[in-house]
Design an enzyme around this catalytic site. Structure first.
Site, short mmCIF file in Angstrom:
data_model
loop_
_atom_site.label_atom_id
_atom_site.label_comp_id
_atom_site.label_asym_id
_atom_site.label_seq_id
_atom_site.Cartn_x
_atom_site.Cartn_y
_atom_site.Cartn_z
N GLU A 36 -28.36 -6.54 -60.97
CA GLU A 36 -28.67 -7.83 -60.36
C GLU A 36 -28.95 -7.74 -58.86
OE1 GLU A 36 -27.00 -11.58 -61.96
OE2 GLU A 36 -25.36 -10.28 -62.63
N HIS A 96 -16.78 12.34 -76.16
CA HIS A 96 -17.10 12.38 -77.58
C HIS A 96 -18.55 12.00 -77.84
CE1 HIS A 96 -12.84 12.89 -78.76
NE2 HIS A 96 -12.62 12.21 -77.64
N LYS A 148 -33.37 -18.56 -69.10
CA LYS A 148 -32.50 -19.68 -69.50
C LYS A 148 -33.31 -20.95 -69.73
CE LYS A 148 -28.35 -18.09 -67.05
NZ LYS A 148 -27.42 -18.36 -65.92
#
EC number: 5.3.1.8
Length: 304
Positions: free
Chosen positions: A196, A212, A300
């Protein structure tokens, strides 16, 4: 307010003394997205007396009921997913609380802590997190003051952070941040701050889980020099050994980032603020506006 001035408010934010009243409960669910949602992630690594679930979706877990302390965190008060989750929690009879600067969340009739507006949500991390910490952990005054002092020191001198930003920019490199408990959420926070503030892709993972999976590409991937690897140092000798051995067997060098402070809250907020300044300086060097989130706001609007 200039973004650099927003960053300087964090030392005062950690002194925010708001808290909720709670009774007996079985679990805690914290709902929040993006810069607001990091509050739940940070708290979940600090607290282990009862189960904590962090909800970053429209829906809440089936187990939520009258024994759940549910906290909806939305700086704007209008985050679609968080409002949906809070509505579901109310229907299920949970004890619902909210942390917000206003918006629809402040009008839902639940137990609400109102925090100051005028900041980017990600710059309000102290205001968003401290009410939860104050309610369930109740930190010592001296620990809060230690955190505030360390943050103030970073505000006065962030040359180290600027140098790291310069190194990343010079090589056009993608930051990779490796944390470990209790800093996994902080590593993720750094990743989102690079996204951001500096407007670049970044990646985060944590020890020992990364041993892993990430260990193989660290040794064998192509164009590894396009990445800038950082690892938070640890007080756990097993993790420190893993960091050193991982570097040796993969031929990868990590920039070590050391947490400062004697208290956990001081170390966590110190690391958060360290990353704030690295990403701020990278934005400045790249000549991009760290406050600009226009693409997110456009998304949005298009889905509303």
């Amino acid at each position: 307010m200039e973004f650099s001035e927003e960053l300087k408010t964090l030392k005062d934010q950690v002194r925010f003394d708001g808290s909720f009243r709670t009774g007996t409960f079985s679990n805690i669910v914290i709902a929040g997205m993006g810069g607001s949602g990091i509050a739940g992630r940070i708290f979940s690594e600090m607290y282990s007396a009862k189960p904590v679930f962090v909800c970053d979706d429209y829906h809440i877990p089936e187990f939520v009921d009258g024994n759940t302390e549910f906290i909806a965190v939305s700086y704007s008060g209008n985050t679609e997913e968080t409002l949906s989750a809070a509505e579901e929690a109310i229907k299920k009879g949970a004890k619902v609380h909210a942390i917000t600067s206003g918006g629809r969340l402040s009008e839902m009739g639940v137990d609400t802590i109102k925090i100051p507006g005028g900041l980017q949500p990600r710059s309000a991390v102290g205001y968003l997190t401290m009410p939860i910490i104050n309610t369930f952990i109740r930190p010592k005054h001296e620990d809060i003051e230690e955190a505030a002092g360390l943050l103030s020191d970073l505000d006065k001198n962030n040359t180290v952070q600027e140098n790291i930003a310069t190194e990343i920019y010079a090589g056009r490199r993608i930051p990779v941040i490796y944390g470990s408990t209790p800093y996994r959420s902080v590593a993720y926070r750094w990743k989102t701050q690079f996204n951001e503030n500096a407007k670049i892709l970044a990646y985060s993972n944590y020890f020992s889980e990364l041993n892993h999976n990430d260990t193989m590409p660290l040794r064998d991937t192509y164009r590894k020099d396009e990445f800038y690897f950082m690892a938070f140092d640890s007080t756990d000798e097993r993790i420190r050994k893993r960091i050193e051995v991982t570097q040796k067997i993969t031929g990868t060098s990590f920039k070590k980032i050391e947490a400062r402070g004697s208290s956990l809250i001081a170390r966590i907020f110190y690391l958060i603020h360290f990353g704030d300044y690295v990403t701020y300086h990278l934005a400045r060097i790249r000549n991009v506006d760290p406050q600009d989130v226009s693409a997110i706001e456009d998304l949005k609007k298009r889905i509303s």
